[in-house]
Each structure stands twice: as C-alpha cells, then as structure tokens.
Motif scaffolding. Structure first.
Motif, PDB file in Angstrom:
ATOM      1  N   UNK A  76      21.572  93.097 -23.571  1.00 45.84           N
ATOM      2  CA  UNK A  76      20.738  92.718 -24.705  1.00 45.84           C
ATOM      3  C   UNK A  76      21.231  91.426 -25.329  1.00 45.84           C
ATOM      4  N   UNK A  77      22.553  91.342 -25.486  1.00 46.90           N
ATOM      5  CA  UNK A  77      23.118  90.116 -26.061  1.00 46.90           C
ATOM      6  C   UNK A  77      22.809  88.911 -25.185  1.00 46.90           C
ATOM      7  N   UNK A  78      22.946  89.106 -23.858  1.00 44.61           N
ATOM      8  CA  UNK A  78      22.653  88.013 -22.928  1.00 44.61           C
ATOM      9  C   UNK A  78      21.181  87.634 -23.001  1.00 44.61           C
ATOM     10  N   UNK A  79      20.309  88.691 -23.015  1.00 42.33           N
ATOM     11  CA  UNK A  79      18.870  88.418 -23.095  1.00 42.33           C
ATOM     12  C   UNK A  79      18.525  87.711 -24.395  1.00 42.33           C
ATOM     13  N   UNK A  83      17.037  84.156 -24.704  1.00 45.62           N
ATOM     14  CA  UNK A  83      15.788  83.946 -25.429  1.00 45.62           C
ATOM     15  C   UNK A  83      15.972  82.883 -26.511  1.00 45.62           C
ATOM     16  N   UNK A  84      17.113  82.949 -27.217  1.00 43.23           N
ATOM     17  CA  UNK A  84      17.395  81.958 -28.253  1.00 43.23           C
ATOM     18  C   UNK A  84      17.569  80.571 -27.646  1.00 43.23           C
ATOM     19  N   UNK A  85      18.274  80.533 -26.515  1.00 41.48           N
ATOM     20  CA  UNK A  85      18.445  79.248 -25.826  1.00 41.48           C
ATOM     21  C   UNK A  85      17.095  78.708 -25.366  1.00 41.48           C
ATOM     22  N   UNK A  86      16.238  79.614 -24.837  1.00 35.40           N
ATOM     23  CA  UNK A  86      14.901  79.193 -24.392  1.00 35.40           C
ATOM     24  C   UNK A  86      14.079  78.706 -25.571  1.00 35.40           C
ATOM     25  N   UNK A  91      11.781  74.443 -28.501  1.00 31.42           N
ATOM     26  CA  UNK A  91      11.656  73.736 -29.771  1.00 31.42           C
ATOM     27  C   UNK A  91      12.073  72.280 -29.620  1.00 31.42           C
ATOM     28  N   UNK A  92      13.191  72.070 -28.905  1.00 31.00           N
ATOM     29  CA  UNK A  92      13.638  70.698 -28.659  1.00 31.00           C
ATOM     30  C   UNK A  92      12.631  69.945 -27.807  1.00 31.00           C
ATOM     31  N   UNK A  93      12.057  70.661 -26.804  1.00 34.08           N
ATOM     32  CA  UNK A  93      11.045  70.024 -25.957  1.00 34.08           C
ATOM     33  C   UNK A  93       9.823  69.648 -26.790  1.00 34.08           C
TER      34      UNK A  93
END
Length: 301
Positions: A76-79, A83-86, A91-93
């Motif tokens: 869950x933490x990895x997901x 998800x946060x990184x995505x 958002x950056x994109x």
C-alpha cells in the motif's frame, strides 16, 4: 514333638509364603504404579510437546500474519508513493504543458502585436481585399491645433490629441469601390454625367456612407467607420499649420486640389493632384466628404 515341629515349620513356610505373596503383590502394585506414572509422564510430555508445537504454530502463524500485513502495508505504501509520484509527475507535466502553452500564447500575442504594430506603422499603405476595398494609409498619432478664428463654426482653435495611429483612405471612395458595395445590395448613386470608375462617388447621404463602411467591416472582418471631424482635419492638415495642408500660399492650391476654376465645375478622377505629407489625395477640393460627428454651430465649451 515331631508333629509340633512339622506344624511349626508348616506355619513358618506359610508365613514365608504369605510374605512372598505379599511382596510379589507389592512388587506388582509398584510395577503397575510405575507403569501408570510412566504413562502419566508420557501423557504430560506429549501434552507439553503438543502445547509447544501449538505455541510454535501460533507464533509462526502470527509471524506469517505480521509478515503478510507488513507486505500489504509495504505494498500500500509503495502504491501510495507510486500514485503520489505519478500525480506529481502529471502535475509537473501539466505545469510544463501550461508553461509551454502560456509561452506559445505569449509568443503569438507578441507576434500579433508586432504584426499589428507593423500593420499600423505610419505611412504603410495596404488593402484589406482586392475586390472593392479602398487603398488605406496609416496616419501617425499626434496633436494639432484644430479649428480657426476665420469662421464662427470653427471657433475656437483648440489643441486635439489623437493617441493612436489610424488608417485613412488614400483617395476619396470611388464609384468602382462603391459599386462593389452596390453588388452587396446597397444604393446605386447617380454620377450626373461626370464619370464613374476612378471618379469619386457622389449623390450619397450620410446614412449611405454609414452603410458603406458597415459593409466594408462585414466584408473584411476589420472595423471601418467614418472619420471623426478631428481625425479628418488632422489627416487633412498633415502636420501643416496654415490655411491649407501646404501652407497659406493660395497660388499652390491647384497643385493639391480640384476646384471650380480648374475642374470645369465637375468632379475629377481621384489621385490626380499632389498628395499631402501623410500620403493622402484630394483632402482639399474635388468632393465634400462625410464625417462621423453631428454638426455643431461652434466648439465653445
């Protein structure tokens, strides 16, 4: 005596036999007790071993459950991290795309501003179409002394400032240009036998003139209108401060204007006389011209 002796021995033998039987019984009892004790001990050992195995199984199950929970928590933490990184990447994109789009729009706006500035650079000559549109000249912004003390309707002289460049017809509107508008459904004026084609259009009212500039606006997508009186006089003076665009020497009037003495009291083709300093023809003479403003007896107050 012998009988007594024998009886005694028999009694002794019986006692010994009883003692032996009793000892054997006790031995058997002890052996049985030993067996029971050993069986109990074995049961206790088996129970302890089972309890140990059960405890180990529970501990193993607990460790496995904890490991599964940890794995699930890690997943869950990895997901969540992914998800946060995505989300951040998206958002950056989007931010980069927005910046690129903003720069593109800024570049387009700057290019459009440069284009418009170039289009409206003083002295530029252009047409917005090749089938009936008049030739236009860009006149620079500026200030001038409008009016005079010679006629009551022009009093008092006053400073007027035009803050933006504006385009003016290089020539008076011709019959040829007007007839393109007529083809669009407007009035066909008379020429009184003086000439059509390159001759300036006559026999048109102020409302007719308003319809003509409205037709030009529809045709070109640009904003056409009649000049204000201030714009017309500014364009006619063309930085001049005398009675005419060229000064006060009336002997030069024939260079710049058609009037009764040199025209046979008829209109003449446009552009036949010298242009003024802004590149405009026939601002003096030939035909009178409509302006946007309503008439005022004077300009006091």
């Amino acid at each position: 005596v012998e009988a007594a002796r024998r009886a005694t021995e028999a009694a002794k033998i019986k006692v010994d036999a009883d003692r032996l039987a009793d000892a054997e019984a006790k031995l058997l009892a002890a052996q049985e007790a030993q067996k029971k004790a050993e069986a109990t001990a074995k049961q206790l050992a088996d129970a302890a071993d089972k309890a140990k195995r059960d405890q180990e199984a529970r501990e193993k199950a607990a460790r496995e459950a904890a490991a599964r929970k940890q794995a699930e928590d890690d997943a869950r933490a990895k997901a969540s991290a992914e998800a946060e990184a995505k989300r951040k990447a998206e958002e950056e994109a989007r931010a980069r795309a927005a910046a690129v789009e903003a720069k593109r729009l800024d570049d387009l706006a700057a290019a459009e501003a440069r284009r418009k500035a170039q289009e409206m650079s003083p002295g530029r000559v252009f047409r917005d179409c090749n089938d009936g549109c008049p030739e236009m000249v860009v006149v620079p912004a500026g200030s001038f002394m409008m009016g005079s003390n010679e006629y009551d309707s022009e009093k008092p002289p006053r400073t007027v400032t035009l803050r933006q460049n504006f385009a003016v017809g290089k020539f008076e509107v011709t019959f040829a240009e007007w007839e393109a508008c007529v083809a669009g459904g407007n009035k066909q004026p008379r020429d009184f036998g003086w000439g059509r084609g390159r001759w300036p259009v006559v026999d048109v009212s102020w409302n007719d003139a308003k319809e003509y500039v409205a037709w030009l606006s529809r045709k070109t997508g640009q904003t056409y209108r009649l000049l204000t009186e201030a714009e017309w006089e500014y364009a006619a003076r063309a930085r001049g401060t005398g009675k005419w665009t060229f000064g006060d020497d009336e002997r030069r009037l024939g260079e710049f204007a058609w009037y009764s003495a040199n025209s046979g009291s008829k209109t003449q083709p446009v552009g036949g006389k010298t242009q003024n300093a802004y590149g405009l023809h026939d601002m003096h003479g030939n035909v009178w011209e409509w302006v946007q403003d309503c008439w005022h007896d004077n300009f006091v107050n």
